[in-house]
Structure formats: structure tokens, C-alpha cells
Motif scaffolding. Sequence first.
Motif, PDB file in Angstrom:
ATOM      1  N   THR A  10      -7.779  -3.028 -42.758  1.00  0.00           N
ATOM      2  CA  THR A  10      -7.929  -2.306 -41.355  1.00  0.00           C
ATOM      3  C   THR A  10      -8.679  -3.311 -40.519  1.00  0.00           C
ATOM      4  O   THR A  10      -9.370  -2.717 -39.678  1.00  0.00           O
ATOM      5  CB  THR A  10      -8.741  -1.071 -41.750  1.00  0.00           C
ATOM      6  N   TRP A  11      -8.733  -4.726 -40.749  1.00  0.00           N
ATOM      7  CA  TRP A  11      -9.548  -5.616 -39.957  1.00  0.00           C
ATOM      8  C   TRP A  11      -9.321  -5.338 -38.590  1.00  0.00           C
ATOM      9  O   TRP A  11      -7.895  -5.344 -38.200  1.00  0.00           O
ATOM     10  CB  TRP A  11      -9.412  -6.831 -40.389  1.00  0.00           C
ATOM     11  N   GLU A  12     -10.071  -5.424 -37.748  1.00  0.00           N
ATOM     12  CA  GLU A  12      -9.767  -5.394 -36.400  1.00  0.00           C
ATOM     13  C   GLU A  12     -10.930  -6.423 -35.503  1.00  0.00           C
ATOM     14  O   GLU A  12     -12.051  -6.707 -36.049  1.00  0.00           O
ATOM     15  CB  GLU A  12      -9.848  -3.977 -35.566  1.00  0.00           C
ATOM     16  N   HIS A  13     -10.441  -7.020 -34.362  1.00  0.00           N
ATOM     17  CA  HIS A  13     -11.502  -7.622 -33.771  1.00  0.00           C
ATOM     18  C   HIS A  13     -12.308  -6.933 -33.190  1.00  0.00           C
ATOM     19  O   HIS A  13     -12.308  -6.072 -32.379  1.00  0.00           O
ATOM     20  CB  HIS A  13     -10.694  -8.755 -32.529  1.00  0.00           C
ATOM     21  N   LEU A  34     -17.750 -17.769 -27.781  1.00  0.00           N
ATOM     22  CA  LEU A  34     -17.409 -17.509 -29.114  1.00  0.00           C
ATOM     23  C   LEU A  34     -16.044 -17.467 -29.258  1.00  0.00           C
ATOM     24  O   LEU A  34     -15.067 -16.891 -28.551  1.00  0.00           O
ATOM     25  CB  LEU A  34     -18.125 -16.211 -30.032  1.00  0.00           C
ATOM     26  N   LYS A  35     -15.444 -18.276 -30.222  1.00  0.00           N
ATOM     27  CA  LYS A  35     -13.845 -18.164 -30.691  1.00  0.00           C
ATOM     28  C   LYS A  35     -14.137 -17.758 -32.178  1.00  0.00           C
ATOM     29  O   LYS A  35     -14.428 -18.414 -33.136  1.00  0.00           O
ATOM     30  CB  LYS A  35     -13.135 -19.451 -30.590  1.00  0.00           C
ATOM     31  N   LEU A  36     -13.498 -16.351 -32.188  1.00  0.00           N
ATOM     32  CA  LEU A  36     -13.618 -15.736 -33.568  1.00  0.00           C
ATOM     33  C   LEU A  36     -12.096 -15.460 -34.023  1.00  0.00           C
ATOM     34  O   LEU A  36     -11.285 -15.078 -33.490  1.00  0.00           O
ATOM     35  CB  LEU A  36     -14.395 -14.536 -33.453  1.00  0.00           C
ATOM     36  N   GLY A  37     -12.247 -16.298 -35.420  1.00  0.00           N
ATOM     37  CA  GLY A  37     -10.713 -16.070 -35.871  1.00  0.00           C
ATOM     38  C   GLY A  37     -10.791 -14.611 -36.537  1.00  0.00           C
ATOM     39  O   GLY A  37     -11.297 -13.714 -36.722  1.00  0.00           O
ATOM     40  N   LYS A  38      -9.304 -14.494 -37.228  1.00  0.00           N
ATOM     41  CA  LYS A  38      -8.766 -13.294 -37.741  1.00  0.00           C
ATOM     42  C   LYS A  38      -9.479 -13.192 -39.281  1.00  0.00           C
ATOM     43  O   LYS A  38      -9.815 -14.203 -39.947  1.00  0.00           O
ATOM     44  CB  LYS A  38      -7.421 -13.146 -38.071  1.00  0.00           C
ATOM     45  N   TYR A  39      -9.709 -11.960 -39.767  1.00  0.00           N
ATOM     46  CA  TYR A  39     -10.166 -11.685 -41.141  1.00  0.00           C
ATOM     47  C   TYR A  39     -11.539 -12.578 -41.397  1.00  0.00           C
ATOM     48  O   TYR A  39     -11.852 -12.753 -42.372  1.00  0.00           O
ATOM     49  CB  TYR A  39      -9.077 -12.137 -41.914  1.00  0.00           C
ATOM     50  N   THR A  40     -12.377 -12.480 -40.299  1.00  0.00           N
ATOM     51  CA  THR A  40     -13.691 -12.729 -40.723  1.00  0.00           C
ATOM     52  C   THR A  40     -14.608 -11.727 -41.033  1.00  0.00           C
ATOM     53  O   THR A  40     -14.335 -10.631 -40.886  1.00  0.00           O
ATOM     54  CB  THR A  40     -14.235 -13.573 -39.362  1.00  0.00           C
ATOM     55  N   ASP A  41     -15.691 -12.131 -41.964  1.00  0.00           N
ATOM     56  CA  ASP A  41     -16.601 -11.084 -42.150  1.00  0.00           C
ATOM     57  C   ASP A  41     -18.107 -11.598 -42.000  1.00  0.00           C
ATOM     58  O   ASP A  41     -18.176 -12.434 -42.631  1.00  0.00           O
ATOM     59  CB  ASP A  41     -16.258 -10.785 -43.848  1.00  0.00           C
ATOM     60  N   ILE A  42     -18.562 -10.937 -40.964  1.00  0.00           N
ATOM     61  CA  ILE A  42     -19.910 -11.401 -40.702  1.00  0.00           C
ATOM     62  C   ILE A  42     -21.104 -10.184 -41.077  1.00  0.00           C
ATOM     63  O   ILE A  42     -20.620  -9.030 -40.717  1.00  0.00           O
ATOM     64  CB  ILE A  42     -19.895 -11.704 -39.023  1.00  0.00           C
ATOM     65  N   GLY A  43     -21.889 -10.826 -41.899  1.00  0.00           N
ATOM     66  CA  GLY A  43     -22.882  -9.772 -42.533  1.00  0.00           C
ATOM     67  C   GLY A  43     -23.807  -9.033 -41.206  1.00  0.00           C
ATOM     68  O   GLY A  43     -24.241  -9.801 -40.298  1.00  0.00           O
ATOM     69  N   ALA A  44     -24.401  -7.949 -41.661  1.00  0.00           N
ATOM     70  CA  ALA A  44     -25.562  -7.356 -40.643  1.00  0.00           C
ATOM     71  C   ALA A  44     -26.708  -8.172 -40.459  1.00  0.00           C
ATOM     72  O   ALA A  44     -27.087  -9.096 -41.266  1.00  0.00           O
ATOM     73  CB  ALA A  44     -25.836  -5.868 -41.297  1.00  0.00           C
ATOM     74  N   PHE A  45     -27.189  -8.194 -39.304  1.00  0.00           N
ATOM     75  CA  PHE A  45     -28.234  -8.840 -38.481  1.00  0.00           C
ATOM     76  C   PHE A  45     -28.214  -9.986 -38.593  1.00  0.00           C
ATOM     77  O   PHE A  45     -29.011 -10.822 -38.432  1.00  0.00           O
ATOM     78  CB  PHE A  45     -29.460  -8.432 -39.622  1.00  0.00           C
ATOM     79  N   TYR A  47     -27.231 -13.559 -36.221  1.00  0.00           N
ATOM     80  CA  TYR A  47     -27.379 -13.681 -34.991  1.00  0.00           C
ATOM     81  C   TYR A  47     -26.684 -14.886 -34.367  1.00  0.00           C
ATOM     82  O   TYR A  47     -26.753 -16.083 -35.232  1.00  0.00           O
ATOM     83  CB  TYR A  47     -28.916 -13.918 -34.486  1.00  0.00           C
ATOM     84  N   ILE A  48     -25.710 -14.777 -33.369  1.00  0.00           N
ATOM     85  CA  ILE A  48     -24.900 -15.943 -33.192  1.00  0.00           C
ATOM     86  C   ILE A  48     -25.369 -16.525 -31.431  1.00  0.00           C
ATOM     87  O   ILE A  48     -25.118 -15.795 -30.781  1.00  0.00           O
ATOM     88  CB  ILE A  48     -23.429 -15.771 -33.354  1.00  0.00           C
ATOM     89  N   ASN A  49     -25.743 -17.575 -31.399  1.00  0.00           N
ATOM     90  CA  ASN A  49     -25.892 -18.087 -29.911  1.00  0.00           C
ATOM     91  C   ASN A  49     -24.945 -19.049 -29.641  1.00  0.00           C
ATOM     92  O   ASN A  49     -24.798 -20.104 -30.213  1.00  0.00           O
ATOM     93  CB  ASN A  49     -27.233 -18.994 -29.876  1.00  0.00           C
ATOM     94  N   ALA A  50     -23.873 -18.505 -28.748  1.00  0.00           N
ATOM     95  CA  ALA A  50     -22.548 -19.392 -28.596  1.00  0.00           C
ATOM     96  C   ALA A  50     -22.666 -20.051 -27.126  1.00  0.00           C
ATOM     97  O   ALA A  50     -21.772 -20.315 -26.621  1.00  0.00           O
ATOM     98  CB  ALA A  50     -21.388 -18.364 -28.763  1.00  0.00           C
ATOM     99  N   LYS A  51     -24.130 -20.159 -26.475  1.00  0.00           N
ATOM    100  CA  LYS A  51     -24.011 -20.823 -25.254  1.00  0.00           C
ATOM    101  C   LYS A  51     -23.086 -22.193 -25.203  1.00  0.00           C
ATOM    102  O   LYS A  51     -22.423 -22.298 -24.187  1.00  0.00           O
ATOM    103  CB  LYS A  51     -25.481 -20.927 -24.914  1.00  0.00           C
ATOM    104  N   TYR A  52     -23.232 -22.929 -26.008  1.00  0.00           N
ATOM    105  CA  TYR A  52     -22.593 -24.293 -26.099  1.00  0.00           C
ATOM    106  C   TYR A  52     -21.280 -24.317 -26.929  1.00  0.00           C
ATOM    107  O   TYR A  52     -20.813 -25.321 -27.370  1.00  0.00           O
ATOM    108  CB  TYR A  52     -23.547 -25.313 -26.450  1.00  0.00           C
ATOM    109  N   GLY A  53     -20.873 -23.118 -27.664  1.00  0.00           N
ATOM    110  CA  GLY A  53     -19.677 -22.928 -28.271  1.00  0.00           C
ATOM    111  C   GLY A  53     -20.031 -22.794 -29.863  1.00  0.00           C
ATOM    112  O   GLY A  53     -20.608 -23.499 -30.279  1.00  0.00           O
ATOM    113  N   VAL A  54     -19.377 -21.676 -30.254  1.00  0.00           N
ATOM    114  CA  VAL A  54     -19.448 -21.491 -31.722  1.00  0.00           C
ATOM    115  C   VAL A  54     -17.726 -21.176 -31.988  1.00  0.00           C
ATOM    116  O   VAL A  54     -17.237 -20.282 -31.374  1.00  0.00           O
ATOM    117  CB  VAL A  54     -20.173 -20.423 -32.016  1.00  0.00           C
ATOM    118  N   ILE A  55     -17.447 -21.813 -32.998  1.00  0.00           N
ATOM    119  CA  ILE A  55     -15.714 -21.392 -33.232  1.00  0.00           C
ATOM    120  C   ILE A  55     -16.040 -21.116 -35.026  1.00  0.00           C
ATOM    121  O   ILE A  55     -16.502 -21.578 -35.746  1.00  0.00           O
ATOM    122  CB  ILE A  55     -15.086 -22.829 -33.185  1.00  0.00           C
TER     123      ILE A  55
END
Length: 147
Positions: A10-13, A34-45, A47-55
Motif C-alpha cells: 500500500t506504499w504511496e508517495h 527532494l527527489k524521493l524514489g518509490k518504496y522508500t521507508d523513512i523513520g519517524a522524526f 529531518y531532511i534539509n533539501a535546500k541544495y538537493g537530496v536524492i
Amino acid sequence: MDMINKRFKTWEHPKIEHGKLTKWNWMVQYPEGLKLGKYTDIGAFTYINAKYGVIIEDYVQIGSHCSIYSESTIDGKKGQVTIRRNARIGSHSVIMPGVTIGENAIVGAFSFVNKDIPDNTVAFGIPVKIVRKLTEEEIKKLLEEIE
């Protein structure tokens, strides 16, 4: 049905808004970077700072309470962070600007990642150290989990 298919059936973006917690209680600043792929699993709490790009590529797992920085205001470093397909980042780890974590790489919990981690390796520590290469059997198992 195998483990990964059950887990992501049931993964959804996720809906991501600047500075707000997602439904799963992790946060992104500058979500346009932020470029987020499919079927990712990111844990609670986490923090992502994507000011200069996070893939974050497909099938990446990131533990809870991690911090991913594309900008460090303490020392002025900035640069895109890339986490390649099927990498796994242990809980409470910190990833600094400009770092690439390779495909199938495993970063142990509580690691300070201030340098690139090659594909198919295990790394951990403060600062992070590459401990060993994964065996062919370990790589096969990691890939079986996502196929």
C-alpha cells in the motif's frame, strides 16, 4: 507474497510540505529540492534539509531520528546528498552535505557520515569508517528482498 511486497503493498508517495511533519512523522525543509524514489521507508522524526538537493532512490530505508543535511550553517558546507538504490541508514545517523551513499550500502546506527560510502559496503562510526565489503551472498539477499 514476499516480505517486500507485503511491506510496500500500500506504499504511496507522501504528502510533503515545507517544515511540517508527514503522516509518518518525518520532516523536510525545502521539499522542492527532494527527489524521493518509490518504496522508500523513512523513520519517524527524521529531518531532511533539501535546500541544495537530496536524492533518495528506490527502496532506501532510513531509520528514525536521522538528519540529512544538504547545508550546514555551522561550517558553511553545502552540496547535494545522494542515497542510492536499496541503501540502508541506521537510526540516529547524521549525513552531511555533498555525501553519496552507494547502492546496497549499509550505514550502522548513530553514524556521522561525512564522506562517500561506496556501493555494497558496511560502514559505521563517528566519523564513519568503511568496515567491509558485503559478500556476494549478502548482496544477493538484499536484492532478493526488493525483487
